[in-house]
Design an enzyme around this catalytic site. Structure first.
Site, PDB file in Angstrom:
ATOM      1  N   LYS A   3      12.669 -27.916   9.975  1.00  0.00           N
ATOM      2  CA  LYS A   3      12.620 -27.772   8.513  1.00  0.00           C
ATOM      3  C   LYS A   3      12.304 -29.073   7.758  1.00  0.00           C
ATOM      4  O   LYS A   3      11.677 -29.050   6.707  1.00  0.00           O
ATOM      5  CB  LYS A   3      13.950 -27.209   7.990  1.00  0.00           C
ATOM      6  N   ASP A  47      15.911 -21.126   0.724  1.00  0.00           N
ATOM      7  CA  ASP A  47      17.323 -21.007   1.123  1.00  0.00           C
ATOM      8  C   ASP A  47      18.244 -21.175  -0.090  1.00  0.00           C
ATOM      9  O   ASP A  47      19.246 -20.475  -0.226  1.00  0.00           O
ATOM     10  CB  ASP A  47      17.684 -22.076   2.171  1.00  0.00           C
TER      11      ASP A  47
END
Ligand code: ATR
Length: 290
Positions: free
Chosen positions: A71, A107
């Site tokens: 990520k 997220d």
């Protein structure tokens, strides 16, 4: 699903990626909306990340999710990073836009949506105890600070890491009061007395692991608990909360909501409300009973 020469490809890169629930919920949503897309998992080793991203670029893939451990490492290989991904220090969604790869982080918005829908929690002016200081904690902190919380205590096993996370946000959000705590029960319980939200971003709770004997009884009336862990669905922390009537939720809503946001970035469409969550629950239920 009929794959043709016009089918647009979506996917996810990670290591491991075999157990990811994203292909199930995205492909089901594609089918539900009758779209000409296909979502594929790609196992990518850390040393192959750049080659993989350039390969996806060359293949004209429409978009892809990025999961552990890529990520943060993926960011230098992209052409543009959205402000919330920059602040989170992580990208979980990449979209091809005018032949450029743009990195987003859904997220954080997923967490806020789940907090709102599952716990009726409004971050504006709230006081939060954040457990953890890793990648997930940074993303949560970025979203909560942007949404206007007034105070955050970061409680991490390795205190220096908690302090580093706090210091990297202090200069950016002058209106938020920051503090740090150890994860010793007595210190945590003292901190818990004055917060509106206890948020676990660590992996503690997976596989039956638990924080050492924290007594939640001192939390304020109206305070809520969110555990990003969703497997098992009821972690020891959530079981303790439920046993004394504290409203609580696991991370399934966040997982579904980050997926909905990614899907909408790629396709411009949203799956029916609750559809991705239902897919996830069915899949997890199947895994538990097999
Ligand atoms: P992620 O990207 O999922 O946040 P990470 O960056 O490896 O993963 O961070 C994991 C977090 O879980 C950290 O806050 C870690 O604490 P340390 O900084 O002390 O390592 C926390 N964590 C993991 N296992 C833990 C345990 N058994 N007890 C307490 N905290 C734990």
């Amino acid at each position: 699903m009929k794959i043709s020469g016009k089918t647009k490809v979506l996917g996810i890169i990670g290591r491991p990626v075999e157990h990811s629930l994203s292909p199930v919920m995205h492909n089901a949503s594609i089918a539900e909306l009758g779209l000409d897309y296909a979502y594929v998992p790609f196992h990518v080793e850390a040393e192959d990340l750049g080659t993989a991203v350039n390969g996806l670029r060359a293949l004209g893939v429409k978009g892809f999710n990025v999961t552990i451990p890529h990520k943060t490492a993926v960011m230098p290989f992209l052409d543009k990073i959205s402000p919330e991904a920059e602040l989170s220090g992580a990208v979980n969604t990449v979209s091809r836009e005018n032949n450029r790869l743009v990195g987003y982080n859904t997220d954080g918005t997923g967490l806020l949506k789940s907090l709102r829908e599952d716990l009726n929690f409004n971050p504006a002016g709230a006081s939060v105890l954040l457990m953890g200081a890793g990648g997930a904690a940074r993303g949560a902190l970025a979203a909560l600070c942007t949404a206007g919380v007034s105070r955050v205590i970061i409680a991490n096993r390795t205190e220096t890491r908690g302090r580093e996370l706090m210091e990297s946000f202090m200069g950016k959000f002058n209106t938020v009061k920051f503090g740090i705590s150890s994860i010793e029960p007595a210190e945590l319980e003292a901190g818990l007395k004055s917060v509106d939200l206890l948020l676990n971003t660590t992996s503690v709770g997976m596989n039956g692991s638990a924080f050492a004997g924290i007594n939640l009884a001192g939390m304020c009336h109206g305070a809520v608990i969110y555990d990003m862990v969703y497997s098992p669905p009821e972690t020891p922390l959530l079981a303790a909360a439920a046993s004394i009537g504290i409203p609580c939720a696991n991370g399934i809503g966040m997982l579904a909501a980050q997926g909905e946001a990614a899907f909408s970035i790629w396709t411009g469409l949203e799956p029916p409300p609750g559809f991705m969550r239902k897919c996830l629950m069915n899949e997890l239920q199947g895994q538990l009973s097999s």
